[in-house]
Design a protein around this motif. Structure first.
Motif, PDB file in Angstrom:
ATOM      1  N   PRO A  36      35.560  31.512  37.134  1.00 23.53           N
ATOM      2  CA  PRO A  36      35.854  32.822  37.710  1.00 23.53           C
ATOM      3  C   PRO A  36      34.591  33.552  38.173  1.00 23.53           C
ATOM      4  N   ARG A  86      33.031  36.923  39.603  1.00 17.59           N
ATOM      5  CA  ARG A  86      33.338  38.356  39.591  1.00 17.59           C
ATOM      6  C   ARG A  86      32.356  39.179  40.420  1.00 17.59           C
ATOM      7  N   GLU A  89      36.877  43.419  43.277  1.00 13.92           N
ATOM      8  CA  GLU A  89      38.116  44.099  42.888  1.00 13.92           C
ATOM      9  C   GLU A  89      39.207  43.852  43.916  1.00 13.92           C
ATOM     10  N   TRP A 138      40.386  40.158  43.210  1.00 20.76           N
ATOM     11  CA  TRP A 138      41.002  39.911  41.906  1.00 20.76           C
ATOM     12  C   TRP A 138      42.280  40.712  41.681  1.00 20.76           C
ATOM     13  N   GLY A 183      43.596  40.608  38.021  1.00 15.03           N
ATOM     14  CA  GLY A 183      42.318  40.471  37.336  1.00 15.03           C
ATOM     15  C   GLY A 183      42.145  39.236  36.476  1.00 15.03           C
ATOM     16  N   GLN A 184      43.181  38.400  36.392  1.00 15.02           N
ATOM     17  CA  GLN A 184      43.111  37.207  35.542  1.00 15.02           C
ATOM     18  C   GLN A 184      43.397  35.949  36.356  1.00 15.02           C
ATOM     19  N   PRO A 185      42.629  34.880  36.135  1.00 12.29           N
ATOM     20  CA  PRO A 185      42.873  33.643  36.877  1.00 12.29           C
ATOM     21  C   PRO A 185      44.309  33.143  36.681  1.00 12.29           C
ATOM     22  N   VAL A 238      39.814  32.005  40.909  1.00 13.13           N
ATOM     23  CA  VAL A 238      40.951  32.911  41.010  1.00 13.13           C
ATOM     24  C   VAL A 238      42.207  32.164  40.557  1.00 13.13           C
TER      25      VAL A 238
END
Length: 188
Positions: free
Chosen positions: A27, A29, A116, A119, A124-126, A173
């Protein structure tokens, strides 16, 4: 020799194996790093990823570290210079798209961080997949199609649903390591 559990797409090339084992699917970010990887995935269109991977350092030098603030101001002189650089893929459309994509990145950044922006498509989470074979891995998904369309609306080019899905996989992602691959569980 190919690890029997590792995703087979990376073969046995040491550079490709290292990329698979340490980078692909992790991931990301950082917005600028996400943008760089999207640009490189766009350059990959029609080519093998290993080609881009072998040229990545030359791309980073030619594009001055992939700083969108710098690239957004480029024009014909920089395009001509890049078209003469044998270290990169010399494709006018992809080079022009990179400059336009830098401008689109900055436009998005006026209102939100690019990371942001990306994601939020996965809360916000894979996304976790459980694919057992390469035949089960799609080239694109409804989500990559939606993200691709939104990127294009924002002014991005060379980001169709297939490129966008490959980018989502590469940047973690979506966790598309096969379930047999040790990296699948590590990144779950």
């Amino acid at each position: 020799m190919q690890d029997p559990g590792r995703c087979p797409w990376c073969g046995t090339d040491p550079l490709y194996v290292a990329y698979h084992d340490t980078e692909w699917g992790v991931p990301e970010r950082d917005g600028r790093a996400l943008w760089e990887k999207l640009v490189l995935d766009g350059f990959q269109a029609g080519l093998a990823w290993i080609t881009i991977l072998r040229k990545r350092d030359a791309f980073r030098a030619a594009f001055q570290g992939f700083h969108p603030e710098t690239i957004a101001s480029w024009g014909e002189a920089e395009i001509t210079h890049l078209l003469a650089d044998p270290g990169i893929v010399r494709h006018r459309g992809k080079i022009e798209a990179t400059i336009g994509n830098a401008r689109a990145y900055l436009k998005i950044s006026d209102t939100t961080d690019f990371a942001e922006f990306v994601w939020r498509y996965v809360d916000g989470q894979p996304l976790q997949t459980d694919r057992a074979t390469m035949a089960e891995v799609p080239a694109a998904t409804p989500l990559s199609t939606r993200l691709s369309k939104d990127l294009q609306k924002a002014g991005f080019r060379f980001c169709g649903p297939t490129i966008t899905y490959a980018w989502m996989q590469a940047t973690g992602v979506v966790n598309d390591h096969l379930v047999t691959c040790p990296r699948h569980a590590e990144l779950r």
